[in-house]
Design an enzyme around this catalytic site. Structure first.
Site, mmCIF file in Angstrom:
data_model
loop_
_atom_site.group_PDB
_atom_site.id
_atom_site.type_symbol
_atom_site.label_atom_id
_atom_site.label_comp_id
_atom_site.label_asym_id
_atom_site.label_seq_id
_atom_site.Cartn_x
_atom_site.Cartn_y
_atom_site.Cartn_z
ATOM 1 C CG HIS A 131 27.096 -27.276 31.376
ATOM 2 N ND1 HIS A 131 27.856 -27.121 32.518
ATOM 3 C CD2 HIS A 131 26.891 -26.021 30.889
ATOM 4 C CE1 HIS A 131 28.100 -25.848 32.716
ATOM 5 N NE2 HIS A 131 27.530 -25.153 31.741
ATOM 6 C CB CYS A 132 21.574 -26.577 33.182
ATOM 7 S SG CYS A 132 20.136 -25.504 33.002
#
Length: 296
Positions: A131-132
């Site tokens: 997850h960025c």
């Protein structure tokens, strides 16, 4: 009170998710504006050269390259955010659950190999990498190309900005390596608050420092993900020495970037169809570690 508190906490969490996106956007456009100023106003330093025709051509080429990189960063980032790799609306197949499939109790469905649940997005992601937080979106099967291309152009843009800001460091260190120059490079905020430097000098020093730090961080991310792509792994799979989905260098690149992998990185508008569906993967090695003592 409990429901009111939960609503406030939920809103705060949603707001905090956008803070890295806003900060990232502000930094990108601030660096672009500062480098544009250096190109248009400050360079070249010789007044005679500034009036020549070669100076106008030089500035035009530099501005074109700069905004070409900025356009690719912004467009890839927008497509990355809009392209979700989640399982929403995806028919996972009802012919049976094979090896590597798992059951997600949150989504209440069986999920294919390399798929895992993201608690920030609250849904399972196909071929989830991570997850960025800088984009508020998961990196997965359908948007990995845009993520990697965005990293590539951010790396190129920051390298360009570092080179253009090299003269700023030279000007700062013109007096020599003194306490004043070192403090301005390392802690420009303190120098500004204490009144030791002007606002203009602080802005140049702060953005120059940001370019260097950003370049080092983006370089680490880019080289790490390029290595993962060549190995046919995700970040979650990197912790294991096994590479059960590696198909060879060229096939691994095609799996991530699509059929037109040699062109698609130039512009996000170039179509590049991915060879798989994000559900079924060719297995070329053991999915589970070997049990028992190793044979001699």
């Amino acid at each position: 009170m409990a429901s009111f508190g939960s609503r406030v906490r939920s809103r705060l969490e949603k707001t905090c998710r956008y803070i890295p996106i806003v900060v990232n956007t502000v930094l990108v456009f601030s660096i672009t504006a500062e480098v544009s100023y250096l190109v248009v106003v400050e360079a070249p330093r010789d007044p005679v050269q500034q009036k020549g025709e070669s100076s106008a051509v030089w500035k035009s080429v530099h501005l074109f390259c700069q905004y070409f990189m900025l356009g690719n960063i912004a467009w890839n980032a927008a497509l990355f955010v809009r392209t979700s790799p989640s399982i929403r609306g995806v028919f996972l197949g009802g012919e049976g659950v094979g090896q590597g499939w798992r059951y997600c109790y949150t989504c209440e469905t069986h999920t294919p190999p390399r798929c895992s649940h993201c608690y920030d997005c609250n849904v399972c992601m196909l071929r989830r990498d991570h997850h960025c937080v800088f984009f508020g979106q998961c990196v997965g099967f359908r948007n990995y190309r845009y993520f990697l291309s965005c990293l590539l152009f951010m790396w190129a843009g920051l390298l360009y900005a570092v080179v253009m800001n090299a003269e700023v460091f030279i000007v700062i260190l013109k007096e020599g390596v003194t306490l004043h120059s070192v403090m301005l490079l390392l802690v420009p905020w303190i120098m500004l608050v204490s009144g030791q430097v002007s606002t203009r000098a602080f802005a140049f020093a702060f953005i120059a420092d940001t370019c260097v730090v950003g370049f080092l961080l983006v370089s680490a991310f880019l080289f790490f993900h390029v290595a993962l792509m060549l190995r046919g792994q995700t970040t979650r799979e990197w912790y294991s020495s096994r590479r059960p989905y590696s198909l060879g260098l060229l096939a691994n690149v095609r799996e991530c970037l699509g059929q037109r992998w040699y062109l698609c990185w130039l512009c996000p508008l170039i179509p590049s169809l991915l060879p798989g569906d994000g559900i079924h993967f060719r297995v070329t090695g053991p999915l589970e570690p070997a049990s028992g003592p190793a044979l001699q």
